[in-house]
Design a protein around this motif. Structure first.
Motif, mmCIF file in Angstrom:
data_model
loop_
_atom_site.group_PDB
_atom_site.id
_atom_site.type_symbol
_atom_site.label_atom_id
_atom_site.label_comp_id
_atom_site.label_asym_id
_atom_site.label_seq_id
_atom_site.Cartn_x
_atom_site.Cartn_y
_atom_site.Cartn_z
ATOM 1 N N GLU A 1 53.203 42.813 40.812
ATOM 2 C CA GLU A 1 52.307 43.756 40.120
ATOM 3 C C GLU A 1 51.916 43.231 38.738
ATOM 4 O O GLU A 1 50.761 43.351 38.326
ATOM 5 N N GLU B 1 46.423 41.243 48.235
ATOM 6 C CA GLU B 1 47.497 42.216 48.402
ATOM 7 C C GLU B 1 48.737 41.503 48.930
ATOM 8 O O GLU B 1 48.680 40.348 49.329
ATOM 9 N N GLU C 1 42.493 38.020 51.611
ATOM 10 C CA GLU C 1 42.766 39.435 51.367
ATOM 11 C C GLU C 1 44.235 39.665 51.009
ATOM 12 O O GLU C 1 44.569 40.529 50.213
ATOM 13 N N PHE C 2 45.123 38.854 51.619
ATOM 14 C CA PHE C 2 46.557 38.964 51.365
ATOM 15 C C PHE C 2 47.054 37.641 50.793
ATOM 16 O O PHE C 2 46.459 36.588 51.025
#
Length: 169
Positions: free
Chosen positions: A102, A117, A151-152
Motif C-alpha cells: 500500500e 493490484e 492489471e496485477f
C-alpha cells in the motif's frame, strides 16, 4: 519542560551495533560507547578532537539494535538491557507485506496510467520473506507490472539462479 534541574533528554539510536568499527587506530568505538554509557565518565566527557571542551553527556539515552550479539563485547552487553524481538508471525508478515504494498502503491497514484493490484496468493508468497526482502520483491514486482501495463503485480522469481551476477540498485 526541560530546565536546568530537569534537562531534556536526547535519544540516540545506534543501528546494527555489531557492525561498529573495531579498529583501535583512531580509538575504539566500543571503548567510546563504554565511556558514554557510564554516568560518571559521561558527566565529564572530553573528545580528543576538542580537548578543551568538557561535555556533560550523562542525560543522553541510548538505544541499540543488533542482528546478533556475537560481535558485541561482553563489557558493552553488561551495560545494556537486552530485549529479543521475535520474527513476525505468518499473520504479522501478511500485514507487513500488505502495508509495504500500500505504501509503495500510494507513491505511484497520479503518476502512472494503471496502478497494479495485488492478488492474495501473491501476498502470501511475498509474506514468506523477511520484511526487507518483502519490500524489494514488491518494488520489483510493481516496477515490472507498471512497465508492462499489467492489471496485477507480476512477481519476480525468487529462486536461486545457477549463474552469479552482481548489481546494485
Amino acid at each position: 519542560f526541560p530546565s536546568h534541574d530537569n534537562p531534556g533528554n536526547a535519544l540516540f539510536c545506534v543501528d546494527e551495533i555489531e557492525k561498529m568499527g573495531k579498529s583501535d587506530q583512531l580509538g575504539s568505538s566500543f571503548d567510546l560507547m563504554l565511556a558514554l554509557l557510564e554516568k560518571q565518565t559521561a558527566r565529564r566527557f572530553v573528545d580528543v578532537c576538542a580537548p578543551e571542551l568538557v561535555l556533560n553527556l550523562e542525560h543522553i539515552n541510548w538505544g541499540f539494535t543488533s542482528n546478533s550479539l556475537e560481535h558485541v563485547s561482553a563489557p558493552l552487553r553488561s551495560r545494556l538491557i537486552q530485549v529479543e524481538i521475535p520474527a513476525p508471525t505468518p499473520e504479522q508478515s501478511l500485514e507487513i507485506a500488505s502495508g509495504i504494498f500500500e505504501e509503495e502503491i500510494s507513491k505511484l497514484k497520479g503518476m502512472v496510467e494503471r496502478v497494479p493490484e495485488l492478488n492474495y496468493s501473491d501476498l502470501e508468497q511475498i509474506a514468506s520473506h523477511s520484511p526487507r526482502q518483502q519490500k524489494q520483491l514488491i518494488q520489483l514486482a510493481i516496477a515490472k507490472s507498471v512497465r508492462n501495463g499489467a492489471e496485477f503485480i507480476e512477481l519476480v522469481s525468487t529462486e536461486k539462479k545457477s549463474t552469479v551476477r552482481m548489481g546494485f540498485l
